[in-house]
Write an enzyme that holds these catalytic residues in place. Sequence first.
Site, PDB file in Angstrom:
ATOM      1  N   ASN A  16       0.845  -1.192   0.000  1.00  0.00           N
ATOM      2  CA  ASN A  16       0.000   0.000   0.000  1.00  0.00           C
ATOM      3  C   ASN A  16       0.880   1.242   0.000  1.00  0.00           C
ATOM      4  O   ASN A  16       2.107   1.135  -0.110  1.00  0.00           O
ATOM      5  CB  ASN A  16      -0.953  -0.016   1.196  1.00  0.00           C
ATOM      6  CG  ASN A  16      -0.182  -0.109   2.498  1.00  0.00           C
ATOM      7  OD1 ASN A  16       0.549   0.805   2.865  1.00  0.00           O
ATOM      8  ND2 ASN A  16      -0.320  -1.227   3.200  1.00  0.00           N
TER       9      ASN A  16
ATOM     10  N   ASP B  56      -4.155  -6.670   4.902  1.00  0.00           N
ATOM     11  CA  ASP B  56      -5.144  -7.580   5.499  1.00  0.00           C
ATOM     12  C   ASP B  56      -5.031  -8.980   4.901  1.00  0.00           C
ATOM     13  O   ASP B  56      -5.356  -9.960   5.548  1.00  0.00           O
ATOM     14  CB  ASP B  56      -6.569  -7.048   5.239  1.00  0.00           C
ATOM     15  CG  ASP B  56      -6.775  -5.695   5.903  1.00  0.00           C
ATOM     16  OD1 ASP B  56      -6.168  -5.477   6.976  1.00  0.00           O
ATOM     17  OD2 ASP B  56      -7.518  -4.855   5.360  1.00  0.00           O
TER      18      ASP B  56
ATOM     19  N   PHE C   1      -4.965   2.038  14.748  1.00  0.00           N
ATOM     20  CA  PHE C   1      -5.244   3.014  13.695  1.00  0.00           C
ATOM     21  C   PHE C   1      -6.331   2.445  12.790  1.00  0.00           C
ATOM     22  O   PHE C   1      -6.340   1.238  12.519  1.00  0.00           O
ATOM     23  CB  PHE C   1      -3.987   3.281  12.848  1.00  0.00           C
ATOM     24  CG  PHE C   1      -3.164   4.437  13.343  1.00  0.00           C
ATOM     25  CD1 PHE C   1      -2.592   4.403  14.607  1.00  0.00           C
ATOM     26  CD2 PHE C   1      -2.951   5.548  12.543  1.00  0.00           C
ATOM     27  CE1 PHE C   1      -1.827   5.465  15.073  1.00  0.00           C
ATOM     28  CE2 PHE C   1      -2.188   6.620  12.990  1.00  0.00           C
ATOM     29  CZ  PHE C   1      -1.625   6.579  14.255  1.00  0.00           C
TER      30      PHE C   1
END
Length: 455
Positions: free
Chosen positions: A242, A311, A379
């Site tokens: 990411n 994830d 977060f």
Amino acid sequence: MNLTGKKILLGVSGGIAVYKSCELLRLLQKKGAEVRVCMTEAATEFVAPLTFASLSKCPVYLKNGAVEARPFQHIDFPRWADLYLVVPATANVIGKFACGIADDPVSLCFMSCTCPRVIAPAMNVAMYNSPAVKRNLEVLRGFECTTVLESPAGELACGEVGQGRLMEPEEIVKWLDGSTSSPTLPRSLSLSKGKASEPPAFPVAKDIDPTLDDTLPGYGKKVLLTAGRTEEAIDPVRYISNRSSGKTAVALASVFYANGFQVEVVAGPMEAAFPGGVKVTRVRSARDMHDAVMSRLECADAVVHCAAVADYRPAHAADAKIKDSRSQLTIELVPNPNILRDCTAARASRTGKEASRSQNAGASRNQNAAPKQQVIVGFALETDHFKEHAAEKLAKSGADALLLNAPVASDSGFGHDCVRYTLVRPGMEVPEMKMGGKVDLAQEIVGFVIDKLRV
Ligand SMILES: Cc1cc2nc3c(=O)[nH]c(=O)nc-3n(C[C@H](O)[C@H](O)[C@H](O)COP(=O)(O)O)c2cc1C
């Protein structure tokens, strides 16, 4: 010389030793000095200005004014200062100082300051011994109110051995405050403007770690941070990842460190660099990060999960590069471990065990014997239905707070210094998000952790 209340301008130029000036800044603050920072463009390649801005609690003077520059910083900063310290000083800025070139913040401040100036050169041995550098240093030694510190010999960052090391930050501070007796060091300076003289010496206790300040709220507390992004291998050359730059984690590490915490970071790949004094363990995948965090968990008083952890990962990483057949390729993804939830579960299990141990020992009647709870902050990065998603994630995670952030605006989020965020706590309504600097965000989390640890 007592450094208490002294105003020190720290000029940072682009050498490998830049990280040591973060430590120097802290040591000077610990002595009671107020520090501001100016940096060359090359220095910002080594350590982000954000680190210096958060440690000094003041915008850094940069060439392009990237961090809230004001129009006359090149005059204001040197006028404000009682002392101008250039650490590290590259061969390049030394040359500029000697020749009267002032085309970057560090050389501009050198030219425009009227206070005493101290230069700590640091470079490769061949550069240090080059005729140009030797001559330039000699020229500077002849300048009024200008001191060139020794560059000790030893192993250099490039692997070579010889003269050119940066004088250690502790040694610089000892020399400044006059408590060193090393005959190899030049004499110290009085911090009165325009005048150099011998300061009164006072002893420094040798057994006290100079980087720890027992007046700071985080003194004696350990914080574990996760940082950066993770990379999930598809094959030996490709991965899923990411856009996290790690800037928020660097701001967090800097603010925790500035508040006296011992800071340990488990960091995935990222562009931003951590200040000296912060212990960093590098990992790549989510599973590596999970293992590294779980093995360090028990010693931490607080854990802040700032990393952008993937994830999912490919179910199978190919051993060899997947060949390009231009036909459709399907990659099966499997979930990664949830590091935040595993941390809160481990905390719950530890707390349960400790409670039953103290019950067995008959200590349950004594309120003071209750084990101190580890503080855990997560977060949540959301792009829609912010409040609902954050509240749901907080409830599921079991964390003490969640930092909800949204990288939606073109000038905030990934890689920027600003971000839209809010701190979400259990049992409270989710506050509206606000736009702020990553240092502001870090200060809010650090304040929350300090308050929780005090309870
Ligand atoms: C990895 C790396 C390490 C460097 N370390 C040093 C150093 O320790 N001292 C130095 O004088 N130059 C060093 N340099 C070269 C300077 O970065 C280069 O001369 C730069 O133009 C200096 O800019 P500045 O003086 O404006 O900061 C290094 C360069 C690189 C790429």
